[in-house]
Design an enzyme around this catalytic site. Sequence first.
Site, PDB file in Angstrom:
ATOM      1  N   GLU A   6       1.169  -0.335  16.691  1.00  0.00           N
ATOM      2  CA  GLU A   6       0.973  -1.556  17.498  1.00  0.00           C
ATOM      3  C   GLU A   6       2.392  -1.749  18.561  1.00  0.00           C
ATOM      4  OE1 GLU A   6      -0.663  -4.623  17.114  1.00  0.00           O
ATOM      5  OE2 GLU A   6      -2.302  -3.176  16.378  1.00  0.00           O
ATOM      6  N   TYR A  52       3.998  -9.601  15.691  1.00  0.00           N
ATOM      7  CA  TYR A  52       4.296  -8.359  14.717  1.00  0.00           C
ATOM      8  C   TYR A  52       4.825  -7.068  15.705  1.00  0.00           C
ATOM      9  CZ  TYR A  52       3.096  -4.092  11.920  1.00  0.00           C
ATOM     10  OH  TYR A  52       3.338  -3.271  11.232  1.00  0.00           O
ATOM     11  N   THR A  81       5.502   1.382  14.046  1.00  0.00           N
ATOM     12  CA  THR A  81       4.061   1.163  14.104  1.00  0.00           C
ATOM     13  C   THR A  81       3.382   1.680  15.529  1.00  0.00           C
ATOM     14  OG1 THR A  81       2.472  -0.429  13.825  1.00  0.00           O
ATOM     15  CG2 THR A  81       4.342  -1.492  14.264  1.00  0.00           C
ATOM     16  N   ASP A 120      15.073  -9.795  -1.628  1.00  0.00           N
ATOM     17  CA  ASP A 120      14.401 -10.417  -0.422  1.00  0.00           C
ATOM     18  C   ASP A 120      14.924  -9.480   0.712  1.00  0.00           C
ATOM     19  OD1 ASP A 120      12.295 -12.784  -0.065  1.00  0.00           O
ATOM     20  OD2 ASP A 120      13.043 -12.092   1.746  1.00  0.00           O
ATOM     21  N   LYS A 141       8.284  -5.712  15.193  1.00  0.00           N
ATOM     22  CA  LYS A 141       8.402  -4.021  14.963  1.00  0.00           C
ATOM     23  C   LYS A 141       9.432  -3.357  15.937  1.00  0.00           C
ATOM     24  CE  LYS A 141       6.677  -3.201  10.883  1.00  0.00           C
ATOM     25  NZ  LYS A 141       7.112  -2.478   9.791  1.00  0.00           N
ATOM     26  N   GLN A 172       0.957  -1.113   0.077  1.00  0.00           N
ATOM     27  CA  GLN A 172      -0.079   0.069   0.207  1.00  0.00           C
ATOM     28  C   GLN A 172       0.722   1.261  -0.055  1.00  0.00           C
ATOM     29  OE1 GLN A 172      -3.702   1.553   2.622  1.00  0.00           O
ATOM     30  NE2 GLN A 172      -1.779   1.565   3.865  1.00  0.00           N
ATOM     31  N   LEU A 196       9.818  -0.103   3.846  1.00  0.00           N
ATOM     32  CA  LEU A 196       8.577  -0.412   4.194  1.00  0.00           C
ATOM     33  C   LEU A 196       8.081  -2.014   4.102  1.00  0.00           C
ATOM     34  CD1 LEU A 196       6.949   2.432   1.916  1.00  0.00           C
ATOM     35  CD2 LEU A 196       7.825   2.544   4.091  1.00  0.00           C
TER      36      LEU A 196
HETATM   37  P1  NAP Z   1       1.697  -4.009   2.868  1.00  0.00           P
HETATM   38  O1  NAP Z   1       0.854  -3.541   1.888  1.00  0.00           O
HETATM   39  O2  NAP Z   1       1.653  -5.296   3.752  1.00  0.00           O
HETATM   40  O3  NAP Z   1       3.121  -3.993   2.153  1.00  0.00           O
HETATM   41  C1  NAP Z   1       4.244  -4.556   2.719  1.00  0.00           C
HETATM   42  C2  NAP Z   1       5.043  -5.069   1.441  1.00  0.00           C
HETATM   43  O4  NAP Z   1       6.416  -5.870   1.946  1.00  0.00           O
HETATM   44  C3  NAP Z   1       4.676  -6.004   0.604  1.00  0.00           C
HETATM   45  O5  NAP Z   1       4.779  -5.216  -0.790  1.00  0.00           O
HETATM   46  C4  NAP Z   1       5.433  -7.212   0.367  1.00  0.00           C
HETATM   47  O6  NAP Z   1       5.774  -8.039  -0.732  1.00  0.00           O
HETATM   48  C5  NAP Z   1       6.791  -6.766   1.264  1.00  0.00           C
HETATM   49  N1  NAP Z   1       7.445  -7.890   1.898  1.00  0.00           N
HETATM   50  C6  NAP Z   1       6.843  -8.798   2.690  1.00  0.00           C
HETATM   51  N2  NAP Z   1       7.799  -9.890   2.895  1.00  0.00           N
HETATM   52  C7  NAP Z   1       9.037  -9.274   2.265  1.00  0.00           C
HETATM   53  C8  NAP Z   1      10.284  -9.953   1.903  1.00  0.00           C
HETATM   54  N3  NAP Z   1      10.664 -11.070   2.643  1.00  0.00           N
HETATM   55  N4  NAP Z   1      11.191  -9.417   1.298  1.00  0.00           N
HETATM   56  C9  NAP Z   1      10.921  -8.274   0.419  1.00  0.00           C
HETATM   57  N5  NAP Z   1       9.652  -7.668   0.670  1.00  0.00           N
HETATM   58  C10 NAP Z   1       8.651  -8.235   1.439  1.00  0.00           C
HETATM   59  O7  NAP Z   1       2.163  -2.914   4.135  1.00  0.00           O
HETATM   60  P2  NAP Z   1       1.824  -1.452   4.181  1.00  0.00           P
HETATM   61  O8  NAP Z   1       0.356  -0.991   4.599  1.00  0.00           O
HETATM   62  O9  NAP Z   1       2.020  -0.682   2.706  1.00  0.00           O
HETATM   63  O10 NAP Z   1       2.709  -0.702   5.209  1.00  0.00           O
HETATM   64  C11 NAP Z   1       4.234  -0.584   4.886  1.00  0.00           C
HETATM   65  C12 NAP Z   1       4.852  -0.545   6.123  1.00  0.00           C
HETATM   66  O11 NAP Z   1       4.323   0.538   7.253  1.00  0.00           O
HETATM   67  C13 NAP Z   1       4.792  -2.122   6.797  1.00  0.00           C
HETATM   68  O12 NAP Z   1       6.378  -2.316   7.266  1.00  0.00           O
HETATM   69  C14 NAP Z   1       3.816  -1.901   7.923  1.00  0.00           C
HETATM   70  O13 NAP Z   1       4.190  -2.761   8.847  1.00  0.00           O
HETATM   71  C15 NAP Z   1       4.060  -0.544   8.237  1.00  0.00           C
HETATM   72  N6  NAP Z   1       3.211   0.095   8.931  1.00  0.00           N
HETATM   73  C16 NAP Z   1       1.686   0.194   8.217  1.00  0.00           C
HETATM   74  C17 NAP Z   1       0.803   0.745   8.866  1.00  0.00           C
HETATM   75  C18 NAP Z   1      -0.662   0.848   8.007  1.00  0.00           C
HETATM   76  O14 NAP Z   1      -1.557   1.295   8.796  1.00  0.00           O
HETATM   77  N7  NAP Z   1      -0.569   0.639   7.027  1.00  0.00           N
HETATM   78  C19 NAP Z   1       0.981   1.508  10.107  1.00  0.00           C
HETATM   79  C20 NAP Z   1       2.074   1.410  10.779  1.00  0.00           C
HETATM   80  C21 NAP Z   1       3.166   0.635  10.323  1.00  0.00           C
HETATM   81  P3  NAP Z   1       4.684  -8.587  -1.662  1.00  0.00           P
HETATM   82  O15 NAP Z   1       3.890  -7.378  -2.482  1.00  0.00           O
HETATM   83  O16 NAP Z   1       5.363  -9.531  -2.457  1.00  0.00           O
HETATM   84  O17 NAP Z   1       3.799  -9.296  -0.556  1.00  0.00           O
HETATM   85  N1  GDD Z   2      -7.901  -7.867   9.563  1.00  0.00           N
HETATM   86  C1  GDD Z   2      -9.303  -7.697   9.849  1.00  0.00           C
HETATM   87  N2  GDD Z   2     -10.055  -8.666   9.609  1.00  0.00           N
HETATM   88  N3  GDD Z   2      -9.485  -7.234  11.049  1.00  0.00           N
HETATM   89  C2  GDD Z   2     -10.673  -7.233  11.970  1.00  0.00           C
HETATM   90  C3  GDD Z   2     -11.660  -8.114  11.406  1.00  0.00           C
HETATM   91  C4  GDD Z   2     -11.290  -8.793  10.226  1.00  0.00           C
HETATM   92  O1  GDD Z   2     -12.425  -9.563   9.761  1.00  0.00           O
HETATM   93  N4  GDD Z   2     -12.579  -7.942  12.102  1.00  0.00           N
HETATM   94  C5  GDD Z   2     -12.392  -7.224  13.203  1.00  0.00           C
HETATM   95  N5  GDD Z   2     -11.086  -6.892  12.966  1.00  0.00           N
HETATM   96  C6  GDD Z   2     -10.385  -6.027  14.039  1.00  0.00           C
HETATM   97  C7  GDD Z   2      -8.905  -6.429  14.273  1.00  0.00           C
HETATM   98  O2  GDD Z   2      -8.954  -7.583  15.383  1.00  0.00           O
HETATM   99  C8  GDD Z   2      -8.272  -5.377  14.770  1.00  0.00           C
HETATM  100  O3  GDD Z   2      -8.583  -4.869  16.143  1.00  0.00           O
HETATM  101  C9  GDD Z   2      -8.894  -4.033  13.976  1.00  0.00           C
HETATM  102  O4  GDD Z   2     -10.032  -4.544  13.304  1.00  0.00           O
HETATM  103  C10 GDD Z   2      -7.908  -3.421  12.740  1.00  0.00           C
HETATM  104  O5  GDD Z   2      -7.357  -4.796  12.072  1.00  0.00           O
HETATM  105  P1  GDD Z   2      -6.595  -4.594  10.751  1.00  0.00           P
HETATM  106  O6  GDD Z   2      -7.174  -3.774   9.831  1.00  0.00           O
HETATM  107  O7  GDD Z   2      -6.082  -5.922  10.457  1.00  0.00           O
HETATM  108  O8  GDD Z   2      -5.443  -3.576  11.215  1.00  0.00           O
HETATM  109  P2  GDD Z   2      -4.391  -3.668  12.609  1.00  0.00           P
HETATM  110  O9  GDD Z   2      -4.711  -2.559  13.353  1.00  0.00           O
HETATM  111  O10 GDD Z   2      -4.285  -5.034  13.131  1.00  0.00           O
HETATM  112  O11 GDD Z   2      -2.811  -3.253  11.916  1.00  0.00           O
HETATM  113  C11 GDD Z   2      -2.811  -2.479  10.958  1.00  0.00           C
HETATM  114  O12 GDD Z   2      -2.218  -1.424  11.602  1.00  0.00           O
HETATM  115  C12 GDD Z   2      -1.260  -1.425  12.316  1.00  0.00           C
HETATM  116  C13 GDD Z   2      -0.819   0.085  12.899  1.00  0.00           C
HETATM  117  O13 GDD Z   2      -1.303   0.359  14.166  1.00  0.00           O
HETATM  118  C14 GDD Z   2      -1.489  -2.819   9.876  1.00  0.00           C
HETATM  119  O14 GDD Z   2      -1.586  -2.142   9.000  1.00  0.00           O
HETATM  120  C15 GDD Z   2      -0.406  -2.738  10.877  1.00  0.00           C
HETATM  121  O15 GDD Z   2       0.693  -3.388   9.599  1.00  0.00           O
HETATM  122  C16 GDD Z   2       0.078  -1.926  11.319  1.00  0.00           C
HETATM  123  O16 GDD Z   2       1.386  -1.514  12.093  1.00  0.00           O
END
Ligand code: NAP
Ligand code: GDD
Length: 348
Positions: free
Chosen positions: A131, A157, A129, A60, A161, A13, A82
């Site tokens: 988290e 996770y 994060t 990787d 992190k 993303q 990322l």
């Molecule tokens: P994402 O959509 O899950 O993207 C993660 C990417 O990492 C994917 O493209 C995946 O590749 C790649 N990846 C996984 N394993 C790998 C490996 N072994 N070697 C190389 N690449 C690998 O996550 P995102 O939402 O963009 O988030 C970006 C970063 O911010 C992540 O580190 C996440 O933990 C952190 N973060 C996200 C949020 C959020 O709310 N989105 C909040 C806080 C922190 P593939 O495409 O091949 O699967």
């Molecule tokens: N995925 C998912 N699917 N979550 C659900 C569902 C479901 O069907 N139903 C309820 N939930 C609840 C989860 O239990 C959690 O409490 C909340 O919805 C958000 O879940 P996710 O959208 O999977 O995100 P996350 O908060 O666990 O994690 C994301 O945000 C983090 C930052 O706070 C991810 O992007 C992490 O990579 C990131 O670090």
Amino acid sequence: MAKRALITGIAGQDGGHLAKLLHEKGYEVYGVIRGQLESSHPRYQQTQNEMPYVKLVLADLLDLAALTRAMQEIKPDEVYNLAAISHVGYSFKDPIMTADVTGKGVLNVLEAIRLAGLEKTTKFYQASTSEMFGGLDYNRPEKGYTEESSFHPRSPYGVAKLYGFWITKNYRENYGMFAVSGILFNHEGERRGPEFVTRKISQAVARIKLGKQDRLELGNMDAKRDWGYAGDYVEGMWRIMQQDKPDDYVLATGETHSIREFCELAFKETGVDIEWQGTGVKETGVDKKTGKVLISINPDFFRPSEVDLLLGDPTRAEKELGWERQVDFPGLVKLMVEHDLKEEASKA
Ligand code: NAP
Ligand code: GDD
């Protein structure tokens, strides 16, 4: 000469949003895509078609040699790490791989920079994060978590992190590297993976509206999250990297909303008012007009432990980085549902 940026996790993303932003700012953008994806692979081609301006690099996060080669060849000015196994629920099922990629992978990228002799010139951003805070009552400040709050991760996770966060800080202190973390709260949008709750909801709402799906099954409905728009958050990442002094920053909206509220707003976008009935695993979300059950609970989506509530305080980022989010919570829900209505309608 244009600055060079290397983004790991380019196909995820945030990778797409950040690549676009950096390209628009005039950077030469390199994106790391997993090593086994040959250029003929559909995933590689899809990523390349979507971002023709990105030079894709096969590597990787577990492969130190490939990462070091990439650093030696590209000599990036800025590295944005990322890549991660980023799904919290999945990390309970595969904690070892999560530790390897999401934790030790960070060390591999830092070491690759050092082995290439770039630690004094290349800046490093780690995707940390909310988290890591864990959302437990004892460490939750009233106005939200700040850069000073204590950590108590609640998932493999979150633990992985935390390693990434500390090793980044450690390299900053040990080697004088510009190595920083953005501690980002949840950010969503049209590029969000369908395994995350917001996109699961927006896709289901669109599919239900178009008669392609009957019902949406969810897990813990009581959780609350501080949800922002991913496009706003990548701007924050870039700003963190442009500071004179390396430091860590929280990016958040300062608001928290429940899964129920997200569902209600999302269905409202298609003219459906949701009424909640029952409690616990028997809770349902019903179409007020027709009485049809549209949302139900499936305990398969429960996690062994939960982060009940996340709320961040972005004051420092706003003051020091001049960072400001553009999209509010209703705007985010609207944007996602509108996108998915169009996308689902265009599918056969
Ligand atoms: P994402 O959509 O899950 O993207 C993660 C990417 O990492 C994917 O493209 C995946 O590749 C790649 N990846 C996984 N394993 C790998 C490996 N072994 N070697 C190389 N690449 C690998 O996550 P995102 O939402 O963009 O988030 C970006 C970063 O911010 C992540 O580190 C996440 O933990 C952190 N973060 C996200 C949020 C959020 O709310 N989105 C909040 C806080 C922190 P593939 O495409 O091949 O699967
Ligand atoms: N995925 C998912 N699917 N979550 C659900 C569902 C479901 O069907 N139903 C309820 N939930 C609840 C989860 O239990 C959690 O409490 C909340 O919805 C958000 O879940 P996710 O959208 O999977 O995100 P996350 O908060 O666990 O994690 C994301 O945000 C983090 C930052 O706070 C991810 O992007 C992490 O990579 C990131 O670090």
